[in-house]
Design an enzyme around this catalytic site. Structure first.
Site, PDB file in Angstrom:
ATOM      1  N   HIS A  16       1.079  -1.337   0.508  1.00 52.22           N
ATOM      2  CA  HIS A  16      -0.015   0.018   0.105  1.00 52.22           C
ATOM      3  C   HIS A  16       1.117   1.151   0.043  1.00 52.22           C
ATOM      4  CE1 HIS A  16      -0.209   0.570   4.997  1.00 52.22           C
ATOM      5  NE2 HIS A  16       0.643   0.470   4.106  1.00 52.22           N
ATOM      6  N   CYS A  25       5.685   5.908   4.963  1.00 55.05           N
ATOM      7  CA  CYS A  25       4.302   5.494   4.073  1.00 55.05           C
ATOM      8  C   CYS A  25       3.733   5.930   3.125  1.00 55.05           C
ATOM      9  CB  CYS A  25       3.777   5.409   5.576  1.00 55.05           C
ATOM     10  SG  CYS A  25       4.553   4.005   6.953  1.00 55.05           S
ATOM     11  N   HIS A  29       5.117   0.097  -0.142  1.00 50.18           N
ATOM     12  CA  HIS A  29       5.591  -0.254   0.465  1.00 50.18           C
ATOM     13  C   HIS A  29       4.888  -1.987   0.729  1.00 50.18           C
ATOM     14  CE1 HIS A  29       4.004   1.971   3.142  1.00 50.18           C
ATOM     15  NE2 HIS A  29       3.321   1.323   4.682  1.00 50.18           N
ATOM     16  N   HIS A  31       3.428  -4.675   3.865  1.00 49.15           N
ATOM     17  CA  HIS A  31       3.650  -5.346   5.442  1.00 49.15           C
ATOM     18  C   HIS A  31       2.768  -7.792   5.191  1.00 49.15           C
ATOM     19  CE1 HIS A  31       3.733  -1.362   6.726  1.00 49.15           C
ATOM     20  NE2 HIS A  31       2.956  -1.263   6.099  1.00 49.15           N
ATOM     21  N   HIS A  75      -1.211 -10.174  -1.363  1.00 48.19           N
ATOM     22  CA  HIS A  75      -0.733  -9.949  -2.784  1.00 48.19           C
ATOM     23  C   HIS A  75      -1.485  -9.076  -3.573  1.00 48.19           C
ATOM     24  CE1 HIS A  75       2.301 -14.023  -1.076  1.00 48.19           C
ATOM     25  NE2 HIS A  75       3.000 -12.310  -1.543  1.00 48.19           N
ATOM     26  N   GLU A 136       0.407  -5.116  11.383  1.00 44.84           N
ATOM     27  CA  GLU A 136       0.706  -4.452  10.673  1.00 44.84           C
ATOM     28  C   GLU A 136       2.552  -4.691  10.519  1.00 44.84           C
ATOM     29  OE1 GLU A 136      -0.251  -0.597   8.646  1.00 44.84           O
ATOM     30  OE2 GLU A 136       2.455  -0.202   9.595  1.00 44.84           O
TER      31      GLU A 136
END
Length: 149
Positions: A16, A25, A29, A31, A75, A136
């Site tokens: 995201h 952020c 990137h 998680h 994914h 996260e």
């Protein structure tokens, strides 16, 4: 009969970016999310029911969460469709990437609200969504509790 909480845990990988954010952020990137879903209910007391003694079959809860959350978000890259990220999303989609456009900033906080609504709609009668925890990172997570809402 006693109320019992049943929890099932899941993992999925999602990318995201937070449009307009003033930190790292803002960049795309990902998680390795850990999701815990807790439902509240009473064990089935009908001895002729194949689920006798269960609040919900863990497999039934797994099916709901996988279909609504894990299989959808795993994914994928999530962007807020109300930002210029929609252009990046189109480019990625055109290149064959799995992109999800949501109408909120894709933070853990907003994702748990979205997930709660999706799961609540699928729970069998007599069961209540009690809590969701979306982790996260190893040290950062958001929680949603029915009692707070």
């Amino acid at each position: 009969m006693s109320n019992i909480r049943i929890t099932k845990q899941f993992t999925f990988e999602t990318g995201h970016a937070l449009y307009g954010y003033d930190g790292k952020c803002k960049n795309v990137h990902g998680h390795s999310y850990k999701l815990s879903v807790t439902v509240l209910g009473q064990p089935i007391t009908d001895t002729s029911n194949v689920k006798y003694g269960m609040v919900i079959d863990f497999g039934d809860l797994k099916k709901i969460v996988k279909e609504e959350i894990v299989d959808v978000f795993d994914h994928a890259t999530v962007f807020n469709k109300n930002t210029p990220h929609v252009e990046l999303a189109k480019e990625l989609k055109d290149r064959g990437h799995h992109v999800i456009l949501v109408d909120y900033q894709p933070t853990s906080e907003m994702m748990v609200i979205d997930f709660a609504e999706k799961i609540k709609k699928r729970l069998p009668e007599g069961l209540q969504l009690h809590a969701i925890k979306l982790q996260e990172t190893e040290t950062s997570f958001a929680e949603w509790f029915a009692s707070d809402n």
